[in-house]
Write a protein that holds these residues in place. Structure first.
Motif, PDB file in Angstrom:
ATOM      1  N   ILE A 107      43.643 -55.566  39.839  1.00 49.53           N
ATOM      2  CA  ILE A 107      44.536 -54.433  39.592  1.00 49.53           C
ATOM      3  C   ILE A 107      43.812 -53.115  39.809  1.00 49.53           C
ATOM      4  O   ILE A 107      44.393 -52.142  40.305  1.00 49.53           O
ATOM      5  N   PHE A 108      42.534 -53.076  39.453  1.00 49.82           N
ATOM      6  CA  PHE A 108      41.721 -51.878  39.678  1.00 49.82           C
ATOM      7  C   PHE A 108      41.696 -51.533  41.161  1.00 49.82           C
ATOM      8  O   PHE A 108      41.846 -50.364  41.550  1.00 49.82           O
ATOM      9  N   ASN A 109      41.510 -52.545  42.016  1.00 52.08           N
ATOM     10  CA  ASN A 109      41.515 -52.312  43.461  1.00 52.08           C
ATOM     11  C   ASN A 109      42.888 -51.898  43.962  1.00 52.08           C
ATOM     12  O   ASN A 109      43.005 -51.055  44.868  1.00 52.08           O
ATOM     13  N   LEU A 110      43.941 -52.487  43.377  1.00 59.89           N
ATOM     14  CA  LEU A 110      45.303 -52.098  43.761  1.00 59.89           C
ATOM     15  C   LEU A 110      45.492 -50.594  43.581  1.00 59.89           C
ATOM     16  O   LEU A 110      45.945 -49.897  44.494  1.00 59.89           O
ATOM     17  N   TYR A 111      45.122 -50.086  42.416  1.00 56.52           N
ATOM     18  CA  TYR A 111      45.321 -48.672  42.130  1.00 56.52           C
ATOM     19  C   TYR A 111      44.380 -47.783  42.943  1.00 56.52           C
ATOM     20  O   TYR A 111      44.814 -46.780  43.525  1.00 56.52           O
ATOM     21  N   THR A 112      43.092 -48.127  42.996  1.00 55.56           N
ATOM     22  CA  THR A 112      42.164 -47.266  43.727  1.00 55.56           C
ATOM     23  C   THR A 112      42.504 -47.222  45.214  1.00 55.56           C
ATOM     24  O   THR A 112      42.472 -46.152  45.829  1.00 55.56           O
ATOM     25  N   SER A 113      42.832 -48.365  45.807  1.00 55.34           N
ATOM     26  CA  SER A 113      43.153 -48.386  47.238  1.00 55.34           C
ATOM     27  C   SER A 113      44.361 -47.509  47.542  1.00 55.34           C
ATOM     28  O   SER A 113      44.330 -46.685  48.457  1.00 55.34           O
ATOM     29  N   ILE A 114      45.420 -47.681  46.762  1.00 54.29           N
ATOM     30  CA  ILE A 114      46.632 -46.929  47.035  1.00 54.29           C
ATOM     31  C   ILE A 114      46.437 -45.451  46.724  1.00 54.29           C
ATOM     32  O   ILE A 114      46.942 -44.576  47.444  1.00 54.29           O
ATOM     33  N   ALA A 119      45.558 -40.007  48.767  1.00 51.32           N
ATOM     34  CA  ALA A 119      44.714 -38.823  48.908  1.00 51.32           C
ATOM     35  C   ALA A 119      44.431 -38.523  50.382  1.00 51.32           C
ATOM     36  O   ALA A 119      44.435 -37.355  50.800  1.00 51.32           O
ATOM     37  N   LEU A 120      44.193 -39.566  51.176  1.00 54.62           N
ATOM     38  CA  LEU A 120      43.995 -39.371  52.613  1.00 54.62           C
ATOM     39  C   LEU A 120      45.243 -38.798  53.273  1.00 54.62           C
ATOM     40  O   LEU A 120      45.156 -37.932  54.156  1.00 54.62           O
ATOM     41  N   SER A 121      46.402 -39.278  52.875  1.00 52.62           N
ATOM     42  CA  SER A 121      47.655 -38.775  53.445  1.00 52.62           C
ATOM     43  C   SER A 121      47.861 -37.303  53.102  1.00 52.62           C
ATOM     44  O   SER A 121      48.250 -36.504  53.964  1.00 52.62           O
ATOM     45  N   ILE A 122      47.606 -36.941  51.847  1.00 54.02           N
ATOM     46  CA  ILE A 122      47.732 -35.536  51.451  1.00 54.02           C
ATOM     47  C   ILE A 122      46.732 -34.672  52.209  1.00 54.02           C
ATOM     48  O   ILE A 122      47.050 -33.559  52.650  1.00 54.02           O
ATOM     49  N   ASP A 123      45.510 -35.206  52.372  1.00 51.92           N
ATOM     50  CA  ASP A 123      44.493 -34.464  53.132  1.00 51.92           C
ATOM     51  C   ASP A 123      44.919 -34.262  54.576  1.00 51.92           C
ATOM     52  O   ASP A 123      44.742 -33.172  55.146  1.00 51.92           O
ATOM     53  N   THR A 139      37.553 -29.115  50.316  1.00 50.25           N
ATOM     54  CA  THR A 139      36.102 -29.003  50.309  1.00 50.25           C
ATOM     55  C   THR A 139      35.493 -30.297  49.771  1.00 50.25           C
ATOM     56  O   THR A 139      36.174 -31.113  49.146  1.00 50.25           O
ATOM     57  N   VAL A 140      34.201 -30.467  50.023  1.00 54.87           N
ATOM     58  CA  VAL A 140      33.502 -31.661  49.565  1.00 54.87           C
ATOM     59  C   VAL A 140      33.515 -31.748  48.037  1.00 54.87           C
ATOM     60  O   VAL A 140      33.677 -32.835  47.464  1.00 54.87           O
ATOM     61  N   VAL A 141      33.366 -30.610  47.367  1.00 56.25           N
ATOM     62  CA  VAL A 141      33.351 -30.596  45.902  1.00 56.25           C
ATOM     63  C   VAL A 141      34.678 -31.083  45.345  1.00 56.25           C
ATOM     64  O   VAL A 141      34.725 -31.955  44.464  1.00 56.25           O
ATOM     65  N   TYR A 142      35.786 -30.539  45.861  1.00 52.89           N
ATOM     66  CA  TYR A 142      37.102 -30.965  45.399  1.00 52.89           C
ATOM     67  C   TYR A 142      37.342 -32.435  45.723  1.00 52.89           C
ATOM     68  O   TYR A 142      37.979 -33.164  44.933  1.00 52.89           O
ATOM     69  N   ALA A 143      36.881 -32.887  46.869  1.00 51.49           N
ATOM     70  CA  ALA A 143      37.068 -34.286  47.249  1.00 51.49           C
ATOM     71  C   ALA A 143      36.331 -35.218  46.286  1.00 51.49           C
ATOM     72  O   ALA A 143      36.868 -36.254  45.866  1.00 51.49           O
ATOM     73  N   ARG A 144      35.107 -34.853  45.906  1.00 49.85           N
ATOM     74  CA  ARG A 144      34.341 -35.682  44.977  1.00 49.85           C
ATOM     75  C   ARG A 144      34.971 -35.686  43.587  1.00 49.85           C
ATOM     76  O   ARG A 144      34.989 -36.725  42.907  1.00 49.85           O
ATOM     77  N   ILE A 145      35.480 -34.548  43.161  1.00 48.70           N
ATOM     78  CA  ILE A 145      36.169 -34.491  41.868  1.00 48.70           C
ATOM     79  C   ILE A 145      37.411 -35.377  41.894  1.00 48.70           C
ATOM     80  O   ILE A 145      37.698 -36.115  40.938  1.00 48.70           O
ATOM     81  N   THR A 146      38.152 -35.318  43.008  1.00 51.06           N
ATOM     82  CA  THR A 146      39.335 -36.165  43.159  1.00 51.06           C
ATOM     83  C   THR A 146      38.969 -37.643  43.084  1.00 51.06           C
ATOM     84  O   THR A 146      39.672 -38.437  42.442  1.00 51.06           O
ATOM     85  N   CYS A 147      37.871 -38.019  43.710  1.00 52.60           N
ATOM     86  CA  CYS A 147      37.436 -39.422  43.678  1.00 52.60           C
ATOM     87  C   CYS A 147      37.097 -39.869  42.256  1.00 52.60           C
ATOM     88  O   CYS A 147      37.476 -40.977  41.844  1.00 52.60           O
ATOM     89  N   VAL A 148      36.400 -39.018  41.512  1.00 46.63           N
ATOM     90  CA  VAL A 148      36.050 -39.359  40.137  1.00 46.63           C
ATOM     91  C   VAL A 148      37.315 -39.552  39.305  1.00 46.63           C
ATOM     92  O   VAL A 148      37.432 -40.505  38.518  1.00 46.63           O
ATOM     93  N   VAL A 149      38.297 -38.655  39.482  1.00 46.85           N
ATOM     94  CA  VAL A 149      39.559 -38.754  38.746  1.00 46.85           C
ATOM     95  C   VAL A 149      40.285 -40.052  39.102  1.00 46.85           C
ATOM     96  O   VAL A 149      40.821 -40.744  38.226  1.00 46.85           O
ATOM     97  N   ILE A 150      40.290 -40.402  40.384  1.00 46.70           N
ATOM     98  CA  ILE A 150      40.961 -41.630  40.828  1.00 46.70           C
ATOM     99  C   ILE A 150      40.295 -42.855  40.219  1.00 46.70           C
ATOM    100  O   ILE A 150      40.972 -43.767  39.704  1.00 46.70           O
ATOM    101  N   TRP A 151      38.966 -42.917  40.248  1.00 45.80           N
ATOM    102  CA  TRP A 151      38.252 -44.064  39.680  1.00 45.80           C
ATOM    103  C   TRP A 151      38.550 -44.206  38.191  1.00 45.80           C
ATOM    104  O   TRP A 151      38.827 -45.321  37.703  1.00 45.80           O
ATOM    105  N   LEU A 152      38.505 -43.094  37.457  1.00 49.09           N
ATOM    106  CA  LEU A 152      38.739 -43.143  36.010  1.00 49.09           C
ATOM    107  C   LEU A 152      40.182 -43.520  35.689  1.00 49.09           C
ATOM    108  O   LEU A 152      40.442 -44.350  34.802  1.00 49.09           O
TER     109      LEU A 152
END
Length: 363
Positions: A107-114, A119-123, A139-152
């Motif tokens: 389920i973790f992969n289901l959510y992170t993948s989608i 996020a790629l589509s919005i980008d 920017t790279v900073v915003y992208a990394r913050i987005t990734c952390v939020v998605i993982w959590l």
């Protein structure tokens, strides 16, 4: 395997029996899982290696695709256990902890993948439709913050699944399974409501809402590209190729997940019914392994759609296979798939369109 009653021997008696138990499932599913494991591990490992060694984490697209590949890898390591589970006739020999962890990782992969696909589509939407205005956000900073939020966020959403999954001993047939079962005790109503909530959340947050966002982004991208090529005729072929790539990405996502989501929604309905229908449960339990295989195949498709079709990616992949040292990145160190590269050209076309309109207004 939904409703249960306590057996006299301390095991569990199923109301409808263990449906979906067919020899061809126990033979075919492990083979498919094995193929998914090999293809997915090789493909996603190459994506991670190429991006990390040669393309670097200097663009938003690279960061999202790298995290998407890592997400797929974390899930793929559980496939050998699920293949063993299917090959042994739904017998789970790995214990309760790995049962919970493996179910949670799925389920973790289901959510992170989608979420990363979204996020790629919005980008892509921001890069193509608003190339100038979105620069301060992409920017790279915003992208990394987005990734952390998605993982959590994905971790929080997957915890309930891990907690409600456990190892159970079944009386007829005499076996041990890893699954979610409804017990006939004082907490039956509460457990049933929790499982229905988890299932609805999986359908809504794990598919429907992200898919609506993805479709909306690509429709807006398509409208912008069609509007731009009426003025910038030289970009017609390139724009058409962008649309084809975007359509391929959406189609792969749709084809991989829709069959599973349809039968999953049917399973939710059976959970909500007060009267059991063993015939319908037999159909769902028989079809579910195959829809899961198709859904899992998305982890193999992602590297192809987002990486291997790119000229620069293939060039860097050859460098990796030849063990060439990583040099300085080229003038545009991005994931460089056709979608990303052509999106850059489309952004130029839209910018030129805006400039042409501005010049006309000045004149």
């Amino acid at each position: 395997m939904q409703n249960i009653t306590s057996g006299a021997t301390g095991g569990i008696d199923l109301d409808c029996g263990m449906s979906g138990r067919y020899e061809f499932i126990f033979t075919l599913i492990p083979i498919v899982y094995g193929c998914n494991f090999v293809i997915g591990i090789v493909g996603n490992s190459m994506v991670v290696a190429v991006i990390y060694c040669y393309m670097k984490l200097k663009t938003v697209a690279n960061i999202f695709v790298l995290n998407l590949a890592i997400s797929d890898l974390t899930f793929l390591i559980t496939l050998p256990m699920w293949a063993t589970f299917a090959a042994t006739g739904y017998y789970w020999p790995f214990g309760g902890f790995l049962c919970k962890a493996s179910a949670g990782l799925v389920i973790f992969n289901l959510y992170t993948s989608i979420f990363f696909l979204t996020a790629l589509s919005i980008d892509r939407y921001l890069a193509i439709v608003h190339p100038v205005q979105s620069r301060r956000f992409r920017t790279v900073v915003y992208a990394r913050i987005t990734c952390v939020v998605i993982w959590l966020f994905a971790f929080v959403l997957s915890v309930p699944t891990a907690l409600t999954r456990d190892v159970h001993n079944i009386n007829k047939p005499n076996t041990t399974v890893c699954g979610i079962l409804h017990s006939n005790n004082i907490n039956t109503k509460m457990l049933k409501e929790l499982l229905v909530a988890i299932s609805l959340m999986k359908s809504l947050l794990g598919f429907l809402v992200p898919f609506i966002i993805i479709i909306t982004c690509y429709c807006l991208i398509g409208r912008a590209l069609v509007g731009a090529r009426h003025i910038q005729k030289s970009t017609r072929c390139r724009d058409d190729e962008v649309l084809r790539m975007l359509a391929a990405a959406v189609l792969a996502f749709f084809l991989c997940w829709v069959p599973h989501q349809v039968f999953h929604f049917m399973e939710v309905l059976t959970q909500m019914w007060t009267v059991r229908n063993c015939a319908i449960e037999e159909i769902i339990d028989t079809a579910m392994p195959f829809t899961i295989c198709i859904a899992y195949f998305n982890s193999c498709v992602n590297p192809i759609v987002y990486g291997f079709v790119g000229h620069n990616f293939r060039k860097n992949l050859l460098r990796l296979l030849r063990c060439s040292p990583s040099g300085h990145p080229g003038p545009h160190p991005s994931i460089s798939s056709k979608m990303s590269a052509l999106s850059f050209h489309a952004s130029e076309a839209l910018s030129l369109t805006s400039k042409n309109k501005a010049s006309s207004d000045i004149k």
